[in-house]
Design a protein around this motif. Structure first.
Motif, PDB file in Angstrom:
ATOM      1  N   UNK A 221      25.019  54.700  39.298  1.00 36.30           N
ATOM      2  CA  UNK A 221      25.750  53.485  39.662  1.00 36.30           C
ATOM      3  C   UNK A 221      27.246  53.772  39.589  1.00 36.30           C
ATOM      4  N   UNK A 222      27.988  53.332  40.611  1.00 35.46           N
ATOM      5  CA  UNK A 222      29.445  53.451  40.600  1.00 35.46           C
ATOM      6  C   UNK A 222      30.008  52.107  40.142  1.00 35.46           C
ATOM      7  N   UNK A 223      30.674  52.094  38.987  1.00 35.54           N
ATOM      8  CA  UNK A 223      31.147  50.855  38.384  1.00 35.54           C
ATOM      9  C   UNK A 223      32.674  50.867  38.356  1.00 35.54           C
ATOM     10  N   UNK A 224      33.274  49.870  39.009  1.00 35.55           N
ATOM     11  CA  UNK A 224      34.717  49.688  38.948  1.00 35.55           C
ATOM     12  C   UNK A 224      35.068  49.024  37.624  1.00 35.55           C
ATOM     13  N   UNK A 225      35.939  49.667  36.877  1.00 33.03           N
ATOM     14  CA  UNK A 225      36.319  49.178  35.558  1.00 33.03           C
ATOM     15  C   UNK A 225      37.732  48.615  35.624  1.00 33.03           C
ATOM     16  N   UNK A 226      37.863  47.367  35.186  1.00 31.37           N
ATOM     17  CA  UNK A 226      39.175  46.718  35.149  1.00 31.37           C
ATOM     18  C   UNK A 226      39.551  46.505  33.685  1.00 31.37           C
ATOM     19  N   UNK A 227      40.754  46.936  33.316  1.00 28.62           N
ATOM     20  CA  UNK A 227      41.198  46.803  31.934  1.00 28.62           C
ATOM     21  C   UNK A 227      42.476  45.980  31.878  1.00 28.62           C
ATOM     22  N   UNK A 228      42.736  45.390  30.729  1.00 27.50           N
ATOM     23  CA  UNK A 228      43.977  44.667  30.460  1.00 27.50           C
ATOM     24  C   UNK A 228      44.525  45.154  29.116  1.00 27.50           C
ATOM     25  N   UNK A 229      45.868  45.213  28.999  1.00 24.96           N
ATOM     26  CA  UNK A 229      46.496  45.736  27.799  1.00 24.96           C
ATOM     27  C   UNK A 229      47.573  44.782  27.317  1.00 24.96           C
TER      28      UNK A 229
END
Length: 863
Positions: free
Chosen positions: A535-543
């Motif tokens: 599975x190709x999973x787009x990861x979105x992060x916040x800092x």
């Protein structure tokens, strides 16, 4: 030889005979399957090579003509006239183009001849960069020659398909026949003779192929994968390989099919039989040798058992003799056996002593004869804890030791459970609090430049629901490793507080630009999808960042630093434009403003300060408005510049959305009642909090009946991302609403975790393509392909498609070409109040003073 030795020898001989029987039986079972599987894999790879060769040649020839057209247009010349003049001089492999013409709707003009596509040919069949068909099939003429057609806007060029593909096919080893088909089973060209069928699967059935084989082919073509199957074909047992061509040539996806004789292919792989026999022979030899070795070992061990039993009664404690300075003079046999190959100690201070004593004060420990615990690492992940008691003797000390691993080891294990995350083995919240307290108690550390950074993985719960609990844990381990690797070279400690929540403490950095550089680095790392279980999973992060600058704050301690970091993180998570925030005092002011908004929102519900605006939806085929989407607005000047999404999300967090939702239902249904004479439907968004509320379905139906609305005049819009976590709960309610007469729209399709399985199970009528795919559709081939794919899927399963965010004529033309004729966006109108909506209905539907054109015919360039 003793009796047990004879028994052991007989047991080994019997085992060897059984192994021989098993191996021979296994070989007869698996050899044929292995060879046939290897043959199919080889043909898959060979087919991919030929398909790539055809892809490359088509792309080269297409680009060459496209470049000529651009050159002629730049020079102010008519490209069609120039191409027609050079038709016979423009080569494609060993042949030339047969003609060039112009396409106007469904009419193709070549020279003085005009051809009209038959009704059986839809736009999607010929309005593609590359298409393959005969003049007889497309126009009803007598010409049965298959041609390859290149389309450049309204210019079409064509050449003979057979010599072109024959040249490529000649490079294929052992292949007997070929065909070119589309993903929907239409046969465009074939090299074999036989009954004239319109689709390829009928040939497979004609020559004796099974429906099960056809189902395997369909499954692979649906996933756009290569496949090789064994089936009767053209009078012989054959392998058929199906290999996809580049999808940019046509949304219908071409597949190149080649047939091979099974006997020929299997004969060419006879070497595998020899390899298997050699492999099994090696197994025989290894097993025989292993049995001999085991026999000798067991024979030796039998003699050692008695010795070991006696030795057990005379075992001594661990004894180490040292001088007064702690230098090791000798061990007893027990301690020497314990250390084995790990005897690397010259002095007691070389031992790893637990932190109850200072390592440099070992002489004091010996003089006071105080007990201490030493830790010995003996091999991979094997720790032995030995408790030593010093006993004074002449010339030094005897260290009398006892193995206390079962006590001390368990204590360390419990300590790690309290201080480290059980999944990622990183320091946890307890470690962070302890380290921060120690850090802020050290004035020297506070004089340096330090920073505290919080990092959150967005939508982790939805990702875990998608890939499962176990894969979710491995996903977190991968995330942790990526963050840890990105911190290499930085004076930093990484903490994993809880699942997707991380904190980084940077100490003694040169300047705060280090923090910014690292943040940009980690954002770049997560711009690429993570692969887990295919599975190709787009990861979105916040800092959220807090620079620990003591001179700027009157009160600064571990708790305030943590709170300031989290405040910056929360602002980043709420922002739609920024992925990180650095704390300053203005963020506290924004937090206060949010508190005021929350209070005003409660007053707004009481005072009915909300109203609805309507954004029209237009049918470019029927050339009329067919509906409106109802959107809520807050009539409060203080928040006029705020996005409605902000107060909606705030209402969802504070459970005010239930009351606001009732206001929306009444306002929207009243407008729908007034618009009933115009044959217009209204769609409205329903919050996840609303639909999950007990009694929602009954309440919605009750309000609907209160306004005496006609069935199918109201559509309920639900978001795709909401379904991931609540699919089973919501599907029953949606079915009840649909059965009653509400239409169901799936909003923002393609922006979350899209699944064809949802489309199969959900009771929906319409898919809404999110504007994110429309913004760049004029320049981005991927966006165009996604819109075409969604439109094609929806059409095949009987769903309508509404494309949102249409703002330009070019965007409208491209989505219409992709099969989407229901549009919504500023090209028609922004959201307007009810009176303006009625005016738009009159202009578009009654007076016909306005319309949106879907196709513009391209005019020839004047010479």
């Amino acid at each position: 030889m003793k009796s047990f030795t004879w028994k052991l020898a007989i047991a080994f001989i019997v085992s060897y005979v059984i192994l021989v029987v098993v191996v021979v039986f296994s070989y007869t079972r698996i050899s044929q399957n292995f060879i046939y599987t290897q043959a199919r894999n080889n043909l898959d790879e060979q087919g991919d090579v030929i398909a790539l060769r055809l892809d490359t040649q088509l792309d080269f020839d297409y680009s060459r003509i496209e470049t000529l057209i651009d050159t002629y247009e730049s020079a102010g010349q008519d490209p069609l006239t120039q191409l027609q003049d050079q038709t016979l001089s423009l080569t494609v492999l060993n042949d030339t183009f047969r003609g060039f013409g112009s396409l106007n709707g469904r009419v193709l003009t070549v020279g003085g001849n005009t051809y009209t596509y038959m009704d059986s040919y839809e736009f999607v069949d010929f309005m593609q960069p590359v298409a393959v068909y005969t003049f007889k099939d497309a126009f009803g003429t007598v010409d049965e020659t298959p041609y390859i057609f290149f389309m450049f806007d309204d210019i079409v060029g064509y050449f003979a398909a057979e010599p072109y593909i024959d040249t490529i096919f000649a490079e294929s080893n052992n292949a007997l026949q070929y065909a070119l088909i589309t993903a929907d089973n239409r046969l465009t060209i074939r090299s074999f003779e036989g009954v004239d069928y319109g689709n390829f699967y009928d040939y497979i059935r004609y020559y004796g192929g099974s429906d099960n084989t056809i189902d395997q082919i369909k499954d692979a073509l649906l996933l756009e994968e290569s496949i090789t199957v064994q089936t009767p074909f053209v009078g012989m047992d054959s392998f058929l390989s199906f290999n996809p061509l580049n999808e940019k040539f046509s949304t219908k996806q071409f597949y190149f099919v080649q047939s091979y004789s099974v006997d020929t292919i299997i004969d060419s792989m006879s070497y595998l039989t020899n390899i298997l026999w050699a492999l099994f022979f090696v197994i025989f030899v290894i097993f025989a040798g292993a049995m001999l070795i085991v026999y000798k070992i067991l024979e030796t061990k039998m003699h050692d058992i008695e010795n070991a039993r006696i030795t057990h009664y005379y075992a001594k404690p661990y004894i180490v003799r040292v001088n007064r300075l702690g230098k090791i003079r000798s061990y007893n046999q027990s301690f020497r056996k314990l250390l084995g190959d790990y005897d690397i100690y010259d002095e007691v201070k070389d031992f790893e002593i637990k932190k109850e004593f200072d390592m440099e004060a070992i002489q004091d420990i010996l003089q006071r004869q105080r007990a201490f615990t030493a830790i010995f690492e003996l091999g991979l992940q094997r720790l032995v804890y030995v408790r030593f008691i010093p006993v004074k003797t002449s010339g030094g000390y005897l260290l009398i030791g006892d193995d206390v691993s079962h006590i001390e080891g368990a204590f360390d294990e419990y300590r790690n459970m309290a201080l480290y995350n059980k999944r990622t083995h990183l320091p946890n919240t307890n470690s962070l609090k302890s380290d921060l307290q120690t850090f802020f108690n050290n004035p020297e550390d506070l004089k340096r430049k330090n920073a505290l950074i919080a990092l959150d993985v967005m939508s982790f719960e939805k990702i875990k629901s998608l890939i499962g609990e176990k894969s979710g844990d491995r996903f977190l381990i991968i995330i942790s490793e990526l963050i840890d690797e990105s911190l290499e070279g930085y004076p930093a400690t990484l903490y994993n507080l809880d699942e997707e929540h991380y904190v980084i403490l940077m100490r003694d950095i040169e300047n705060y630009n280090w923090v910014t550089r690292w943040v940009n680095k980690i954002l770049g790392i997560f711009d690429k999808p993570i692969t887990i279980d295919k599975n190709f999973i787009d990861v979105e992060i916040r800092l959220g960042i807090f620079n620990i600058e003591t001179e700027k704050y009157e009160i600064l301690n571990a708790d305030t630093a943590y709170d300031n970091m989290m405040l910056a993180l929360n602002h980043a998570k709420e922002s739609t434009q920024h992925k990180f925030f650095t704390y300053d005092v203005t963020l506290s002011l924004v937090a206060s403003r949010d508190q005021r908004m929350e209070a005003d929102l409660a007053v707004a519900i009481k005072n009915q300060e909300f109203y609805m605006v309507l954004q029209p939806q237009y049918d470019t085929q029927a050339e009329r408005l067919v509906g409106f989407e109802a959107l809520i607005r807050w009539n409060n000047p203080k928040y006029a510049s705020e996005s409605p999404l902000k107060f909606i999300q705030m209402a969802e967090r504070n459970n005010m959305i239930i009351d606001i939702g009732r206001i929306v239902l009444h306002e929207t249904f009243q407008i729908a009642k007034e618009l009933e004479p115009y044959n217009i439907h209204i769609s409205l968004n329903v919050s996840p909090v609303q639909i999950l509320q007990a009694g929602f379905v009954n309440e919605l139906i009750s309000i609907f009946e209160q306004y005496e609305l006609k069935k199918h005049t109201i559509a309920i819009e639900i978001t795709e991302t909401f379904l991931i976590g609540s699919f089973d709960l919501v599907i029953t309610k949606l079915k009840l609403l649909q059965n009653y007469g509400f239409d169901i729209y799936l909003d923002d399709f393609g922006t979350g975790y899209s699944s064809l399985q949802y489309l199969k199970q959900l009771p929906i009528n319409t898919i809404k393509i999110d504007r994110a795919f429309v913004i760049h559709i004029e320049t981005d081939a991927h966006s165009r392909a996604i819109v075409q794919m969604i439109s094609s899927i929806a059409k095949n399963i009987g769903l309508n498609v509404v494309t949102e965010g249409i703002e330009t004529e070019k965007q409208n033309q491209l989505v219409f070409k992709a099969g989407c004729h229901l549009i919504q966006g500023y090209i028609i109108s922004p959201p307007v109040v009810k009176s303006e909506a009625i005016r738009l209905i009159r202009e578009y539907n009654i007076d016909k003073t306005k319309k949106v054109e879907a196709i513009k015919v391209r005019k020839d360039v004047k010479r």
